[in-house]
Design an enzyme around this catalytic site. Structure first.
Site, PDB file in Angstrom:
ATOM      1  N   HIS A   1       4.032   7.155   3.665  1.00 43.28           N
ATOM      2  CA  HIS A   1       4.975   6.046   3.494  1.00 43.28           C
ATOM      3  C   HIS A   1       4.492   5.074   2.431  1.00 43.28           C
ATOM      4  O   HIS A   1       3.352   5.144   1.983  1.00 43.28           O
ATOM      5  CB  HIS A   1       5.215   5.302   4.819  1.00 43.28           C
ATOM      6  CG  HIS A   1       4.037   4.539   5.344  1.00 43.28           C
ATOM      7  ND1 HIS A   1       3.128   5.071   6.224  1.00 43.28           N
ATOM      8  CD2 HIS A   1       3.619   3.257   5.115  1.00 43.28           C
ATOM      9  CE1 HIS A   1       2.211   4.170   6.514  1.00 43.28           C
ATOM     10  NE2 HIS A   1       2.478   3.051   5.844  1.00 43.28           N
TER      11      HIS A   1
ATOM     12  N   HIS B   1       0.826  -1.205   0.000  1.00 39.81           N
ATOM     13  CA  HIS B   1       0.000   0.000   0.000  1.00 39.81           C
ATOM     14  C   HIS B   1       0.862   1.258   0.000  1.00 39.81           C
ATOM     15  O   HIS B   1       2.038   1.210   0.340  1.00 39.81           O
ATOM     16  CB  HIS B   1      -0.981   0.040   1.180  1.00 39.81           C
ATOM     17  CG  HIS B   1      -0.351   0.111   2.529  1.00 39.81           C
ATOM     18  ND1 HIS B   1      -0.072  -1.010   3.284  1.00 39.81           N
ATOM     19  CD2 HIS B   1       0.059   1.167   3.285  1.00 39.81           C
ATOM     20  CE1 HIS B   1       0.461  -0.647   4.441  1.00 39.81           C
ATOM     21  NE2 HIS B   1       0.558   0.665   4.456  1.00 39.81           N
TER      22      HIS B   1
ATOM     23  N   GLU C   1       7.709   1.053   5.061  1.00 42.26           N
ATOM     24  CA  GLU C   1       7.157   0.048   5.963  1.00 42.26           C
ATOM     25  C   GLU C   1       7.370  -1.323   5.304  1.00 42.26           C
ATOM     26  O   GLU C   1       7.159  -1.479   4.110  1.00 42.26           O
ATOM     27  CB  GLU C   1       5.658   0.261   6.176  1.00 42.26           C
ATOM     28  CG  GLU C   1       5.014  -0.776   7.080  1.00 42.26           C
ATOM     29  CD  GLU C   1       3.511  -0.573   7.258  1.00 42.26           C
ATOM     30  OE1 GLU C   1       2.952  -1.211   8.164  1.00 42.26           O
ATOM     31  OE2 GLU C   1       2.899   0.198   6.488  1.00 42.26           O
TER      32      GLU C   1
END
Length: 134
Positions: free
Chosen positions: A79, A7, A130
């Site tokens: 992010h 994502h 991440e």
């Protein structure tokens, strides 16, 4: 080492308005808000055919998103999340190459119920990364 893009996370100043924009203007499938107290955020996932968008909104006074929104009042990309098969092996490899893992270096459970880690943006061209174990 990294797998697919899981994502892209966008910090937003108004979660309800942002979710409605994706749903109504773009016709996207929008999930319900979910609080993630361990990460200090409320999230909404937007499902796309090839990945997801994660809308982030501050949860609590100590939310890292609160500071981001103070610097970027209109919101913005916060992010990118990449999938990895083994988060501990990925962490150890990256640390051995000088990358900084945020927090105490141990994975936390993320919004998908899987272990996640964050890597310092200064080590990745200004982008917070991440990693999520799949």
């Amino acid at each position: 080492m990294i797998g697919r893009l899981n994502h892209v996370a966008i910090a937003v100043p108004d979660l309800k308005a942002a979710a409605a924009q994706y749903e109504n203007s773009l016709g996207a499938k929008v999930g319900p808000p979910q609080d993630e107290p361990d990460h200090g955020v409320t999230v909404v996932f937007i499902e796309l055919p090839n990945t997801k968008i994660e809308l982030l909104y501050p949860l609590g006074e100590d939310s890292p998103i609160k500071g981001f929104l103070e610097k970027n009042p209109s919101g913005g990309i916060h992010h990118m999340c990449f999938e990895v098969d083994d988060i501990l092996a990925a962490r150890d490899k990256l640390k051995s190459e000088g990358a900084r893992v945020l927090g105490n270096g141990e994975p936390k459970i993320g919004a998908h119920g899987k272990p996640v880690l964050f890597l310092h943006p200064k080590d990745f061209n200004g982008c917070l990364i991440e990693l999520e174990q799949v």
